[in-house]
Design an enzyme around this catalytic site. Sequence first.
Site, PDB file in Angstrom:
ATOM      1  N   ARG A 180      89.481 -66.693  84.152  1.00  0.00           N
ATOM      2  CA  ARG A 180      89.164 -68.009  83.597  1.00  0.00           C
ATOM      3  C   ARG A 180      87.647 -68.166  83.447  1.00  0.00           C
ATOM      4  O   ARG A 180      86.889 -67.777  84.331  1.00  0.00           O
ATOM      5  CB  ARG A 180      89.728 -69.110  84.482  1.00  0.00           C
ATOM      6  CG  ARG A 180      91.247 -69.045  84.544  1.00  0.00           C
ATOM      7  CD  ARG A 180      91.880 -70.319  85.017  1.00  0.00           C
ATOM      8  NE  ARG A 180      93.308 -70.114  85.183  1.00  0.00           N
ATOM      9  CZ  ARG A 180      94.203 -70.171  84.197  1.00  0.00           C
ATOM     10  NH1 ARG A 180      93.822 -70.443  82.974  1.00  0.00           N
ATOM     11  NH2 ARG A 180      95.482 -69.964  84.439  1.00  0.00           N
TER      12      ARG A 180
ATOM     13  N   ILE B 176      84.144 -69.918  83.554  1.00  0.00           N
ATOM     14  CA  ILE B 176      83.624 -70.932  84.485  1.00  0.00           C
ATOM     15  C   ILE B 176      83.071 -72.153  83.758  1.00  0.00           C
ATOM     16  O   ILE B 176      82.799 -73.169  84.385  1.00  0.00           O
ATOM     17  CB  ILE B 176      82.567 -70.355  85.460  1.00  0.00           C
ATOM     18  CG1 ILE B 176      81.365 -69.803  84.713  1.00  0.00           C
ATOM     19  CG2 ILE B 176      83.184 -69.308  86.361  1.00  0.00           C
ATOM     20  CD1 ILE B 176      80.191 -69.473  85.611  1.00  0.00           C
TER      21      ILE B 176
ATOM     22  N   HIS C 163      83.773 -58.894  75.011  1.00  0.00           N
ATOM     23  CA  HIS C 163      84.750 -59.803  75.607  1.00  0.00           C
ATOM     24  C   HIS C 163      85.415 -60.628  74.518  1.00  0.00           C
ATOM     25  O   HIS C 163      84.853 -60.858  73.457  1.00  0.00           O
ATOM     26  CB  HIS C 163      84.119 -60.697  76.679  1.00  0.00           C
ATOM     27  CG  HIS C 163      82.988 -61.546  76.208  1.00  0.00           C
ATOM     28  ND1 HIS C 163      81.728 -61.043  75.936  1.00  0.00           N
ATOM     29  CD2 HIS C 163      82.904 -62.867  75.956  1.00  0.00           C
ATOM     30  CE1 HIS C 163      80.926 -62.022  75.563  1.00  0.00           C
ATOM     31  NE2 HIS C 163      81.620 -63.150  75.543  1.00  0.00           N
ATOM     32  N   MET C 164      86.619 -61.046  74.824  1.00  0.00           N
ATOM     33  CA  MET C 164      87.401 -61.859  73.899  1.00  0.00           C
ATOM     34  C   MET C 164      87.785 -63.156  74.602  1.00  0.00           C
ATOM     35  O   MET C 164      88.189 -63.140  75.762  1.00  0.00           O
ATOM     36  CB  MET C 164      88.668 -61.111  73.474  1.00  0.00           C
ATOM     37  CG  MET C 164      89.539 -61.877  72.492  1.00  0.00           C
ATOM     38  SD  MET C 164      90.942 -60.885  71.947  1.00  0.00           S
ATOM     39  CE  MET C 164      91.882 -60.790  73.462  1.00  0.00           C
TER      40      MET C 164
END
Length: 114
Positions: free
Chosen positions: A29, A31, A100-101
């Site tokens: 998740r 932040i 990153h996705m």
Amino acid sequence: MKDCIFCRIVAKQIPSQVVYEDSEILAFRDIHPMAPVHVLFVPKAHVFSVQDLGPKRAGLVVRMVLAAKKIAKAEGLAERGYRLSINTGPEGGQLVPHLHMHLLGGRRLDDKLG
């Protein structure tokens, strides 16, 4: 890469709320969520961006998308819809120099991309 925050999360040096993990991918998740559901999918190996993908890692993004599909279903987003986003380079909005996705959902998302 020891100074990369995502590499440090992958190495469990920085705590995160992991929602998916396999031999190549870690998902956790965000932040600073931009939607009720905001999950980041990162390769465990340090890859700077999409621009650094070659034939040997061609399937990595597909595996990230398939992992996101699983999480979207688990989070109740599959039928309502969600967004997958990969930013590449500074002008593309990539803030962390590690591929990153983003998986975003849980509310109606606007059509703004920037």
